[in-house]
Design an enzyme around this catalytic site. Structure first.
Site, short mmCIF file in Angstrom:
data_model
loop_
_atom_site.label_atom_id
_atom_site.label_comp_id
_atom_site.label_asym_id
_atom_site.label_seq_id
_atom_site.Cartn_x
_atom_site.Cartn_y
_atom_site.Cartn_z
N CYS A 192 2.30 1.18 0.11
CA CYS A 192 3.65 1.17 0.67
C CYS A 192 3.99 -0.15 1.33
O CYS A 192 5.13 -0.61 1.28
CB CYS A 192 3.84 2.31 1.67
SG CYS A 192 2.61 2.37 2.96
N GLU A 226 -0.94 8.04 12.78
CA GLU A 226 -0.31 6.80 12.32
C GLU A 226 0.98 6.56 13.10
O GLU A 226 1.98 6.12 12.53
CB GLU A 226 -0.05 6.85 10.81
CG GLU A 226 -1.31 7.18 10.02
CD GLU A 226 -1.13 7.16 8.51
OE1 GLU A 226 0.00 6.95 8.05
OE2 GLU A 226 -2.14 7.33 7.80
#
Lengths: 640, 640
Positions: free
Chosen positions: A405, A317
């Site tokens: 998130c 990521e």
């Protein structure tokens, strides 16, 4: 300095967040939305507070969804008072306070579910990350409302941390940075030295070898202590990185001051680098400043997408290699783009260079804004620049995410966007963003400047000094996307050298501002082809269409399938303004002639060069992609 | 028909297999090679035979490494008698026989290690696959040596299967096809109907819904029966496909006669389709023939790489979508390319169309040949067409593989290459491959034809009829890579229409062959740019350099890094023959002018179009890649 946004384009975005996202998010946190994944977040606090029976639900960082909502609410109240919303926030703060343990500890996962595992796994378990978001929300809410209860909660929490971690204690660092920038925010508010000290420890001591992360994890494995992931999957896994001792994912291969290339998980990295930049400014330390500048330079001139997206692969990521920028297998997490904006703002405070403001603009108008649907009701986690025909199942924006998130991060950024528009340094007011706003209280209490702008589709900016601060200059960013510009002050054309100097990308006007001064800037907004450095394999032979700060893209909806067959054939683009009845209401779309390659025969391989047909292509702003239909999309198109 | 290869190029390849691979492989099977992963294969048989104590080692299909070695040995003995090698093979056969159970069962994994799990998991456990390789090896060895012991072993094994599986028994199919084509080989040898019947069952009944694979796996999971993978990893996993019921990996979404698009794991698919084609020929059934032709057409005109590689992704090690042909994330397993050659040969027996012969040639000279290093000592599992700068750790060929299916498969193909060069249909001898060879016993016992050729680098082919079979015609494949050709027979230029007709890609000569006839064919071997269909996203705007059957590539060794910056600027290529002292001895390399894009500035993104520099580029045959150094490599280069 107080800033109130007065801008048609951005007020509309902010309104979406206030009217759509915040109420929706509150419903999600309370498990009232059938089509969203279960949250359990508020319920977890109720259980921890002893107000309800039940079991913990969600991720180890589930609490942060509540904190991010609270932080966004704080910014919303600053924009516009809302007693009902404030009452809801106060109730939530009471709940958070009731859940907090007497020593200041607060994390419902560990309190309800796994008390024995508290502090056993800083590498993976996100405890300090959760404290960070609590403190950030608390600072924001206190700054707007000046109400004591939240300040009590967050200082109690922070005091627990300063007693437990830092210089003189055993080595310990959070796997996911966030506490560092939060402690600095709390220090800015309270000026309590212990908060600064602990932030310094986390920022400056991280990266020591042998790595804390390897050591902690090996000990934990030896003692058969599971991570939260092990518990979730009901298995016990020895993480790969303990064998390789590669802690780049944790941004910890070296101390930050020795890092020259950004590394690891993009959000973790940028949160940490944001704190580094803030600390560098606070300490006025050239070594820290150089490190922050070097890392920002690497991130944004070697590893950033044209859209301001960060994170070239889903594997970590995060970051990979310089110039490795694939457009369809990348990650470009919404939170990473947002964290780049946080970081860039701290860089501007450190050094007035327009590059930082441009990065904010690029990331804001493209990667960040486009993460939200035009109706404000669905959100991307990952923001790729290209979608081929066989990867369309996740092309549309989901309504919400199990790991939620990104949407709350977007909410708190957009509602605090007024903090990102301008800055002051020494005797100069720097206008960084061309977003309409009213500025007061810079330098002196009665100072007031208003900015009018019509970006992103029109390039005229007016600046009016309603009440001049004494003996202060104005600096206006000269946007690189503007091939030509003109500036008039009080009707007089301003000339470089005579009236202003260009320094670090800003027009710095020689004369101090006077009450009544009125600037009119015209920045040329033309459609331009942008090229990537030929070191970027993914973009070779391709160009992206841009206009002002906006990156454009092609969608199958307008251009048919097989977008890779197209090549731009000219640099002239017709500007078309969409009808207000359209989904892309009031946006400037661009049309151009392109060539499309077509086969001469049915063969898979042939000695005959494909022929071409002429086609009109329509490009739309990247942020507006996938609001009409699901099909192919691409930012980079071949040119000839 | 007996065929003996007499060809400078291919005899050298075959010699490598005989002198390098076979002895090396034997050492590996006996755990005598320190730098290769442990095999345990021979040891497993000794334990199963009760000749030694110990534990099973390796994969569930470890036995097949021995069988494939034995099959390769059989072909080697056919080429060239070798009493010592034959004695070793006979000893090994004795060992296999001693390990075989009285009922015919043979699989050392289950016999030694997990007897209770026999036949519990046809989906994953490869039992029928192992029987298939045993039978294939046995047929090959018997055909060469006419020795009885191996025939006894394999018929005992096959009789066990025909008693246990097939029509009238509960539904059962192998997860990994192979037994189907093996049973057909055994039927060709023995003419025993039961073998044909069982092969038919496995081929024709597979793909029924609800799927056997889902049903078996769900039952197995319900009964807590582990798969061999579960046992190896000491965990118990419910396979994803049982939830989705997507059995495409197993080539089982539909019955084969209903499949229109190839699917699943490429090796599994092609083994199965090979058996389908063989069965179609045996049964002379138009439905089966159409299915085989349709699937071959889909595989080779929609999903095949220019190199003859199959398998677009490592995810399923197999097929994805039509025209989805990425060059750097693909799999192109060596075994898949080989299985395509098996399949194409069966298609030729079904229908004399030169497309099948061309696929054999393409896969043989490129994907397959290039899987082996020039010294015959290291091997690829995966054969990608492009390697960028950040993916070089696996660019070189490994010495051996823990899952060692590919090198032995290569050995058995190359040693039996004489079976792939020509075929007869009705009254015509079809010359499919331009490889020097001596043909005898086609049509009649005394018939003899010799072919001389110097491919792949020179295009002249001579055919001499030493002893003509009575009243038979000659057909010569007209290779598509030859832009111009000429044929002389007995000194007379042959003319289309008058002397020959072109049919399905073959020159079919009107007059029957006469003893003493002598053809000289000259096929023009020029370097040519090959283009992919514009539906192929990965190859758009690119061309590959080819010459005759060879695909060429660029290596960093010759051309510097950042190969993607290059564009072919012309279609004229200089032919350069390499010195014999070089690693690329006697190969034709190609040199051409190309343009390289270079940056005008250091910016990552700029409004300035990159400029270009001229550079001479050198292309080498794809099969010869990575024999000098490890760096970037690409087959497809942009053109303008």
């Amino acid at each position: 300095m107080q800033v109130q946004i007065e801008d048609a384009f951005w007020n509309a975005q902010i309104k979406k967040v206030q009217t759509q996202m915040l109420p929706f998010q509150w419903q999600v946190l309370n498990d009232e939305v059938a089509e969203a994944p279960k949250s359990g977040a508020i319920n977890n606090f109720k259980i921890a507070a002893g107000k309800q029976k039940g079991e913990f639900y969600g991720m180890v960082f589930q609490d942060t969804d509540v904190y991010k909502w609270l932080e966004a609410v704080a910014y919303s109240l600053a924009i516009q008072p809302d007693p009902a919303l404030e009452a809801l926030a106060d109730e939530t703060i009471d709940l958070i306070g009731a859940a907090q343990m007497s020593d200041g500890y607060l994390n419902t996962y560990f309190q309800i579910f796994k008390p024995a595992l508290k502090w056993t796994n800083l590498t993976d378990n996100h405890e300090l990350y959760c404290f960070g978001h609590l403190i950030e929300a608390g600072v924001a809410y206190y700054e707007v409302t000046k109400k004591q209860p939240i300040l009590t909660i967050i200082t109690k929490a922070a005091d627990l941390l300063t007693a437990r971690f830092g210089y003189g204690q055993p080595l310990a660092f959070p796997g996911h940075p966030e506490i560092e920038l939060a402690l600095l925010r709390l220090y800015h508010l309270t000026k309590k030295a212990a908060y600064l000290e602990l932030a310094k420890y986390f920022i400056l001591e991280r990266g020591q070898q042998p790595s804390f992360f390897v050591t902690e994890t090996k000990e934990r494995i030896a003692n058969h202590v599971p991570s939260w992931i092990d518990i979730m999957h009901d298995g016990f896994v020895v993480p790969e990185f303990t064998h390789s001792e590669d802690v780049s994912y944790y941004v910890a291969t070296k101390r930050l001051i020795d890092q020259t290339v950004v590394e690891g998980h993009a959000v973790r990295a940028c949160y940490l680098y944001t704190a580094l930049a803030d600390l560098a400014a606070l300490e006025n330390d050239p070594t820290l400043k150089n490190a922050a500048m070097r890392l920002f330079d690497n991130a944004t001139t070697k590893q950033m997408y044209l859209t301001g997206g960060l994170g070239q692969t889903w594997r970590n990521e995060g970051f990979t290699h310089d110039y490795d920028l694939p457009n369809d297998t990348n990650y470009c997490e919404t939170c990473a783009g947002i964290s780049l904006i946080f970081w860039a703002r701290k860089m501007l405070a450190l050094h007035s260079d327009s590059h930082y403001a441009e990065v904010i603009e690029r990331a804001l108008y493209n990667n960040t804004l486009g993460a939200m649907a035009l109706d404000g009701k669905s959100f991307y986690y990952s923001n790729v620049l290209e979608k081929g025909p066989h990867h369309l199942t996740d092309a549309a924006r989901p309504k919400w995410h199990a790991c939620a998130c990104c949407p709350p991060n977007l909410a708190r950024l957009l509602l605090s966007l007024n903090h990102y528009l301008a800055h002051v340094e020494n005797e100069i007011f720097y206008l960084d963003q061309f977003i309409g706003a009213n500025y007061i209280e810079m330098f002196t209490e009665d100072a007031e400047i208003t900015v009018q702008a019509n970006l992103p589709f029109e390039g005229q900016v007016e600046i009016q000094v309603k009440q001049a601060p004494e003996n202060k200059q104005l600096a206006i960013r000269l946007p690189k996307w503007s091939a030509r510009f003109s500036v008039f002050k009080n009707g007089q054309r301003q000339r470089e050298g005579l009236d202003f100097t260009i320094n670090q990308g800003y027009l710095i006007f020689h004369e101090a501002m006077q009450t009544g001064d009125h600037w009119v800037c015209t920045f040329e907004l033309t459609a331009r082809l942008t090229y990537a450095n030929p070191l970027v394999k993914a973009d070779i032979g391709k160009a992206a269409l841009t206009r002002g700060p906006l990156v454009y893209c092609l969608e199958e909806e307008d251009n048919g399938p097989h977008l890779w067959q197209l090549t731009w054939s000219a640099e002239e683009f017709e500007v078309v303004k969409e009808e207000t009845t359209n989904k892309l209401a009031d946006m400037v779309l661009l049309k151009s002639l392109a060539l499309r390659e077509v086969a001469l025969d049915q063969d898979l391989y042939t000695y005959h060069q494909p022929t071409t047909q002429t086609q009109v292509v329509t490009a739309i702003p990247f942020f507006a992609r996938y609001n009409r239909s699901v099909g192919e999309m691409q930012v980079w198109t071949r040119y000839r």
